[in-house]
Design a protein around this motif. Structure first.
Motif, PDB file in Angstrom:
ATOM      1  N   UNK A 202       4.097  37.799  52.600  1.00 47.19           N
ATOM      2  CA  UNK A 202       4.440  39.214  52.661  1.00 47.19           C
ATOM      3  C   UNK A 202       4.703  39.820  51.291  1.00 47.19           C
ATOM      4  N   UNK A 203       4.253  39.181  50.234  1.00 44.35           N
ATOM      5  CA  UNK A 203       4.538  39.688  48.892  1.00 44.35           C
ATOM      6  C   UNK A 203       3.685  40.901  48.561  1.00 44.35           C
ATOM      7  N   UNK A 204       4.327  41.943  48.081  1.00 48.06           N
ATOM      8  CA  UNK A 204       3.660  43.098  47.502  1.00 48.06           C
ATOM      9  C   UNK A 204       3.906  43.019  46.001  1.00 48.06           C
ATOM     10  N   UNK A 205       2.871  42.705  45.222  1.00 48.61           N
ATOM     11  CA  UNK A 205       3.055  42.413  43.807  1.00 48.61           C
ATOM     12  C   UNK A 205       3.559  43.616  43.018  1.00 48.61           C
ATOM     13  N   UNK A 206       3.351  44.829  43.539  1.00 45.28           N
ATOM     14  CA  UNK A 206       3.781  46.003  42.791  1.00 45.28           C
ATOM     15  C   UNK A 206       5.205  46.428  43.123  1.00 45.28           C
ATOM     16  N   UNK A 207       5.704  45.989  44.276  1.00 45.37           N
ATOM     17  CA  UNK A 207       7.019  46.482  44.680  1.00 45.37           C
ATOM     18  C   UNK A 207       8.027  45.355  44.932  1.00 45.37           C
ATOM     19  N   UNK A 208       7.797  44.524  45.928  1.00 46.27           N
ATOM     20  CA  UNK A 208       8.811  43.546  46.289  1.00 46.27           C
ATOM     21  C   UNK A 208       8.214  42.436  47.132  1.00 46.27           C
ATOM     22  N   UNK A 209       9.047  41.404  47.355  1.00 46.67           N
ATOM     23  CA  UNK A 209       8.701  40.349  48.307  1.00 46.67           C
ATOM     24  C   UNK A 209       9.587  40.510  49.522  1.00 46.67           C
ATOM     25  N   UNK A 210       9.049  40.228  50.690  1.00 47.41           N
ATOM     26  CA  UNK A 210       9.840  40.239  51.910  1.00 47.41           C
ATOM     27  C   UNK A 210      10.074  38.786  52.315  1.00 47.41           C
ATOM     28  N   UNK A 211      11.338  38.384  52.313  1.00 45.38           N
ATOM     29  CA  UNK A 211      11.703  36.993  52.551  1.00 45.38           C
ATOM     30  C   UNK A 211      12.313  36.845  53.934  1.00 45.38           C
ATOM     31  N   UNK A 212      11.888  35.837  54.656  1.00 44.12           N
ATOM     32  CA  UNK A 212      12.470  35.521  55.955  1.00 44.12           C
ATOM     33  C   UNK A 212      13.479  34.387  55.781  1.00 44.12           C
ATOM     34  N   UNK A 213      14.713  34.612  56.227  1.00 45.30           N
ATOM     35  CA  UNK A 213      15.762  33.617  56.064  1.00 45.30           C
ATOM     36  C   UNK A 213      16.345  33.247  57.421  1.00 45.30           C
ATOM     37  N   UNK A 214      16.270  31.989  57.771  1.00 46.00           N
ATOM     38  CA  UNK A 214      16.903  31.496  58.987  1.00 46.00           C
ATOM     39  C   UNK A 214      18.336  31.074  58.699  1.00 46.00           C
ATOM     40  N   UNK A 215      18.544  30.440  57.552  1.00 49.18           N
ATOM     41  CA  UNK A 215      19.879  30.058  57.093  1.00 49.18           C
ATOM     42  C   UNK A 215      19.800  29.735  55.613  1.00 49.18           C
ATOM     43  N   UNK A 216      20.950  29.778  54.935  1.00 52.56           N
ATOM     44  CA  UNK A 216      20.976  29.440  53.511  1.00 52.56           C
ATOM     45  C   UNK A 216      21.292  30.633  52.636  1.00 52.56           C
ATOM     46  N   UNK A 217      21.203  30.403  51.314  1.00 54.99           N
ATOM     47  CA  UNK A 217      21.618  31.407  50.351  1.00 54.99           C
ATOM     48  C   UNK A 217      20.477  31.959  49.526  1.00 54.99           C
ATOM     49  N   UNK A 218      20.668  33.181  49.041  1.00 54.28           N
ATOM     50  CA  UNK A 218      19.690  33.862  48.197  1.00 54.28           C
ATOM     51  C   UNK A 218      20.466  34.658  47.154  1.00 54.28           C
ATOM     52  N   UNK A 219      20.082  34.530  45.892  1.00 52.15           N
ATOM     53  CA  UNK A 219      20.776  35.268  44.831  1.00 52.15           C
ATOM     54  C   UNK A 219      19.779  35.713  43.772  1.00 52.15           C
ATOM     55  N   UNK A 220      20.078  36.856  43.157  1.00 52.01           N
ATOM     56  CA  UNK A 220      19.200  37.441  42.148  1.00 52.01           C
ATOM     57  C   UNK A 220      19.973  37.710  40.865  1.00 52.01           C
TER      58      UNK A 220
END
Length: 293
Positions: A202-220
């Protein structure tokens, strides 16, 4: 937390959701009151004004300090909680001036995690040194809030989001995944390109990525909003604790997915501190990541 915060709960029970939200807010405020460097008289303030004296700490603080020690060692001294004193000479709000070399030389005398002494009960900082939990505090609060949700609602999926740092407790009952969008940095130089190092379907290289998370952590971690322009050169707010100057050649944004938000945040920040070697560092960690230049 100095950022928008939200708690998403997969439930139809409004009373239960309100109760869970109140508990999470209380837990978050407790952590902020304890570890924010902006609050006079709290634990961090007492440590930072201890003038080379021992200060008593609890088990929670010792665990955070032990984690900071691990970060320092794994990053070869680049991830350093004493480097927050650099804020005294660097201002990335758009109002600050580029510091003079003598200012940098004076401030880095008070940086170096290796000079911090701590046991399970006490900590001592040399005079002029300070601790700044900003590098791990928000991610720690996210994980603590998610842990509380798991304890109070063991069968309910929740998503904790503090300013884009995220933890999901467990898969959703009906849709399995929460969907999270990763915004790409807004580039002022049209000749630059935003290229993800790692892509999803689902990555849009010009804008963003859409990430599917069932469980766990994400940080930027990134410098899309905090930087300084000096002599027509853009400098990131990511500072090298060894030199006192901004890291050069680093990506504009790095997002990492692991089991826990604090782990994701550590890796994302370490990657930025690697500068132009960020992508190689991320690949070596073997964790899912998105990297924008």
């Amino acid at each position: 937390m100095a950022s928008p915060c939200e708690l998403l709960i997969e439930t139809q029970d409004q009373l239960f959701a309100n109760h869970l939200l109140q508990q999470v807010v209380a837990q978050t405020k407790r952590i902020e009151q304890k570890y924010s460097r902006y609050i006079a008289g709290n634990l961090v303030d007492r440590i930072n004004h201890s003038n080379n004296s021992w200060v008593k700490i609890d088990q929670e603080t010792h665990r955070l300090l032990a984690f900071a020690q691990t970060c320092f060692e794994l990053s070869d001294g680049m991830f350093d909680l004493t480097s927050g004193v650099l804020r005294k000479i660097w201002d990335f709000t758009g109002k600050g001036q580029f510091p003079r070399p003598e200012q940098v030389a004076n401030i880095i005398k008070h940086i170096g995690w290796q000079h911090i002494e701590f046991t399970e009960q006490h900590i001592r900082l040399p005079s002029g040194f300070e601790l700044d939990f900003g590098g791990i505090g928000k991610e720690y609060a996210v994980d603590a809030a998610a842990k509380l949700c798991t304890e109070l609602a063991p069968t309910v999926s929740t998503l904790v989001n503090f300013g884009g740092d995220i933890q999901v407790t467990q898969p959703r009952r009906h849709h399995a995944y929460w969907q999270v969008g990763i915004e790409s940095p807004q580039l002022k130089n049209a000749s630059q390109q935003v290229v993800p190092c790692q892509q999803t379907e689902n990555t849009d290289q010009d804008t963003h990525a859409m990430v599917k998370i069932a469980s766990g952590g994400l940080a930027t971690s990134g410098d899309a909003r905090r930087f300084i322009i000096h002599n027509n050169i853009r400098y990131s707010h990511i500072l090298n604790p060894k030199t006192g100057y901004p890291v050069t050649g680093a990506p504009r944004s790095v997002t990492v997915a692991t089991d826990f938000c604090i782990q994701s945040g550590m890796i994302a920040t370490m990657a930025l501190l690697q500068g132009s070697e960020a992508e190689h560092f991320l690949q070596a960690q073997q964790q899912k990541h998105w990297c924008y230049w």
